[in-house]
Motif scaffolding. Structure first.
Motif, PDB file in Angstrom:
ATOM      1  N   ALA A 180     -17.830  44.396 -19.015  1.00 19.53           N
ATOM      2  CA  ALA A 180     -17.818  45.928 -17.975  1.00 19.53           C
ATOM      3  C   ALA A 180     -18.007  47.442 -19.305  1.00 19.53           C
ATOM      4  O   ALA A 180     -17.918  47.261 -20.593  1.00 19.53           O
ATOM      5  N   ILE A 181     -18.689  48.478 -18.528  1.00 17.40           N
ATOM      6  CA  ILE A 181     -18.641  49.874 -19.896  1.00 17.40           C
ATOM      7  C   ILE A 181     -17.353  50.220 -19.655  1.00 17.40           C
ATOM      8  O   ILE A 181     -16.488  50.525 -18.064  1.00 17.40           O
ATOM      9  N   PRO A 182     -17.007  50.566 -20.426  1.00 18.45           N
ATOM     10  CA  PRO A 182     -15.665  50.680 -20.653  1.00 18.45           C
ATOM     11  C   PRO A 182     -15.360  52.501 -20.109  1.00 18.45           C
ATOM     12  O   PRO A 182     -14.629  53.108 -21.131  1.00 18.45           O
ATOM     13  N   VAL A 183     -15.329  52.646 -19.436  1.00 17.77           N
ATOM     14  CA  VAL A 183     -14.803  53.939 -18.593  1.00 17.77           C
ATOM     15  C   VAL A 183     -14.168  53.881 -17.396  1.00 17.77           C
ATOM     16  O   VAL A 183     -14.195  52.712 -16.400  1.00 17.77           O
ATOM     17  N   GLY A 184     -13.466  54.208 -16.712  1.00 21.37           N
ATOM     18  CA  GLY A 184     -12.577  54.379 -15.403  1.00 21.37           C
ATOM     19  C   GLY A 184     -11.173  53.931 -15.229  1.00 21.37           C
ATOM     20  O   GLY A 184     -10.865  53.793 -16.812  1.00 21.37           O
ATOM     21  N   ARG A 185     -10.784  53.484 -14.977  1.00 16.68           N
ATOM     22  CA  ARG A 185      -8.768  53.313 -15.536  1.00 16.68           C
ATOM     23  C   ARG A 185      -8.880  51.687 -16.003  1.00 16.68           C
ATOM     24  O   ARG A 185      -7.964  51.715 -16.518  1.00 16.68           O
ATOM     25  N   SER A 186     -10.159  51.331 -15.962  1.00 19.24           N
ATOM     26  CA  SER A 186      -9.717  50.196 -16.719  1.00 19.24           C
ATOM     27  C   SER A 186     -10.123  50.015 -18.316  1.00 19.24           C
ATOM     28  O   SER A 186     -10.103  48.861 -19.205  1.00 19.24           O
ATOM     29  N   ALA A 187     -11.008  51.250 -18.601  1.00 19.00           N
ATOM     30  CA  ALA A 187     -11.577  51.426 -20.024  1.00 19.00           C
ATOM     31  C   ALA A 187     -10.443  51.332 -20.930  1.00 19.00           C
ATOM     32  O   ALA A 187     -11.292  50.061 -22.123  1.00 19.00           O
ATOM     33  N   THR A 233     -13.252  54.021 -34.292  1.00 15.60           N
ATOM     34  CA  THR A 233     -12.012  54.383 -33.991  1.00 15.60           C
ATOM     35  C   THR A 233     -12.348  55.290 -33.653  1.00 15.60           C
ATOM     36  O   THR A 233     -11.406  56.342 -33.609  1.00 15.60           O
ATOM     37  N   THR A 234     -12.734  55.938 -34.705  1.00  9.97           N
ATOM     38  CA  THR A 234     -12.659  57.321 -35.781  1.00  9.97           C
ATOM     39  C   THR A 234     -14.227  58.334 -34.938  1.00  9.97           C
ATOM     40  O   THR A 234     -14.277  59.426 -34.316  1.00  9.97           O
ATOM     41  N   ARG A 235     -15.382  57.355 -34.622  1.00 11.71           N
ATOM     42  CA  ARG A 235     -16.641  58.232 -34.463  1.00 11.71           C
ATOM     43  C   ARG A 235     -17.257  57.433 -32.808  1.00 11.71           C
ATOM     44  O   ARG A 235     -18.328  58.091 -32.454  1.00 11.71           O
ATOM     45  N   TYR A 236     -16.480  56.311 -32.554  1.00 16.74           N
ATOM     46  CA  TYR A 236     -17.436  56.115 -30.957  1.00 16.74           C
ATOM     47  C   TYR A 236     -17.492  56.404 -29.738  1.00 16.74           C
ATOM     48  O   TYR A 236     -16.207  56.707 -29.672  1.00 16.74           O
ATOM     49  N   ASN A 237     -19.055  56.714 -28.632  1.00 16.22           N
ATOM     50  CA  ASN A 237     -18.405  57.347 -28.311  1.00 16.22           C
ATOM     51  C   ASN A 237     -18.446  56.029 -27.177  1.00 16.22           C
ATOM     52  O   ASN A 237     -19.754  55.084 -26.645  1.00 16.22           O
ATOM     53  N   TRP A 238     -17.321  55.320 -26.574  1.00 19.81           N
ATOM     54  CA  TRP A 238     -17.412  54.384 -25.350  1.00 19.81           C
ATOM     55  C   TRP A 238     -18.215  54.307 -24.115  1.00 19.81           C
ATOM     56  O   TRP A 238     -18.958  53.736 -24.006  1.00 19.81           O
ATOM     57  N   ARG A 239     -18.609  56.131 -23.509  1.00 24.62           N
ATOM     58  CA  ARG A 239     -19.217  56.207 -22.567  1.00 24.62           C
ATOM     59  C   ARG A 239     -20.334  56.443 -22.676  1.00 24.62           C
ATOM     60  O   ARG A 239     -21.077  55.787 -21.630  1.00 24.62           O
ATOM     61  N   LYS A 240     -21.011  56.743 -23.685  1.00 26.70           N
ATOM     62  CA  LYS A 240     -22.374  56.926 -24.012  1.00 26.70           C
ATOM     63  C   LYS A 240     -23.144  55.398 -24.477  1.00 26.70           C
ATOM     64  O   LYS A 240     -23.841  54.935 -24.936  1.00 26.70           O
ATOM     65  N   ASN A 241     -22.029  54.988 -25.307  1.00 27.60           N
ATOM     66  CA  ASN A 241     -22.368  54.340 -26.457  1.00 27.60           C
ATOM     67  C   ASN A 241     -23.455  54.092 -27.492  1.00 27.60           C
ATOM     68  O   ASN A 241     -24.503  54.214 -27.674  1.00 27.60           O
ATOM     69  N   GLU A 242     -22.242  55.248 -28.100  1.00 26.17           N
ATOM     70  CA  GLU A 242     -23.311  55.914 -29.346  1.00 26.17           C
ATOM     71  C   GLU A 242     -21.938  56.537 -30.365  1.00 26.17           C
ATOM     72  O   GLU A 242     -21.146  56.603 -30.205  1.00 26.17           O
ATOM     73  N   LEU A 243     -22.837  55.903 -31.068  1.00 24.46           N
ATOM     74  CA  LEU A 243     -22.098  55.811 -32.311  1.00 24.46           C
ATOM     75  C   LEU A 243     -22.949  57.149 -33.388  1.00 24.46           C
ATOM     76  O   LEU A 243     -23.854  57.198 -34.127  1.00 24.46           O
ATOM     77  N   ALA A 290     -26.307  52.143 -31.857  1.00 22.63           N
ATOM     78  CA  ALA A 290     -25.639  51.520 -30.139  1.00 22.63           C
ATOM     79  C   ALA A 290     -24.923  50.754 -30.306  1.00 22.63           C
ATOM     80  O   ALA A 290     -25.522  50.007 -31.232  1.00 22.63           O
ATOM     81  N   LEU A 291     -23.914  50.184 -30.109  1.00 25.78           N
ATOM     82  CA  LEU A 291     -23.165  48.945 -30.280  1.00 25.78           C
ATOM     83  C   LEU A 291     -23.800  47.656 -29.235  1.00 25.78           C
ATOM     84  O   LEU A 291     -23.367  48.667 -27.932  1.00 25.78           O
TER      85      LEU A 291
END
Length: 227
Positions: free
Chosen positions: A4-11, A45-55, A101-102
């Motif tokens: 699942a995309i790590p956004v919302g309450r379950s992120a 943990t330092t630079r990754y944007n989980w919502r956009k899947n961008e490093l 992207a990861l």
């Protein structure tokens, strides 16, 4: 398995599951694996944007975070790309750092040997598809199956791609054929110019990673249109 995309309450739970799989998998391996995964976790943990899947990060900054030289960064990032964990979304340019992207699904799959070490609850979560976050029904939900019984390289690559993502395989990869393989380069043929261009731009790294898992001598993949 779906991720699942790590956004919302379950992120937070999804993020912890991914990081748990990575760290436990690292601890089950040798010091080289541990160091490589620690470096990836550092970037997450330092630079990754989980919502956009961008490093979004440059080689110089990675070197500073890892306390290494830039040539080490170049070598390690190449390894992450070759095993399909990292892809380049936008290459570096003048005044602009690269954006990566990861592939979280592939990362979890490659760490699957460590799942039982985490516990039965983790195994259960990994085997359960997440609830959909939209009411849109995906097109072409029914997929064909790849023939995994062949011994030739392309058949094995197709089977690997199908196992990894059946819907993606059904939409794109199953339409390819292998035309030539020589000197570490594979030429694949698509039935249309649009498909050839799209796969070249979007999925070449994934195809190369699939080939590399079966035959590490393959170093490049080209996509052409059927003549």
């Amino acid at each position: 398995m779906q991720v699942a995309i790590p956004v919302g309450r379950s992120a937070p739970a999804i993020k912890y599951d991914i990081l748990s799989a990575l760290t436990v998998f690292a601890l089950s391996g040798d010091k080289h694996l541990q160091r490589r995964i620690l470096r990836l976790v550092c970037l997450i943990t330092t630079r990754y944007n989980w919502r956009k899947n961008e490093l979004s990060i440059g080689r110089e900054e990675i070197a500073r975070l890892w306390s290494v030289e830039e040539r080490t960064v170049k070598r390690e990032m190449a390894k992450f790309r070759s095993n399909g964990w990292v892809t380049v979304k936008r290459p570096a340019a003048r005044g602009r750092v690269a954006v990566y992207a990861l592939d979280l699904r592939q990362i979890l799959l490659d760490c699957s040997s460590a799942w039982p070490l985490i516990g039965p609850d983790f195994l259960d979560r990994m085997s359960t598809a997440p609830e959909p976050t939209t009411n849109v029904i995906p097109f072409q939900a029914k997929t064909a199956s790849a023939n995994a019984n062949g011994d030739d390289l392309w058949t094995q690559v197709q089977a690997f791609l199908h196992e990894r993502d059946p819907e993606l395989w059904s939409s794109w990869f199953q339409h390819l054929t292998e035309a030539k393989r020589a000197g570490g380069c594979v030429t694949l043929v698509a039935p249309s110019r649009f498909m050839a261009d799209y796969i070249s731009q979007k999925w070449t790294t994934r195809l190369l990673a699939a080939y590399g898992r079966i035959d590490p001598t393959i170093r490049s993949v080209r996509i052409e249109m059927t003549e």
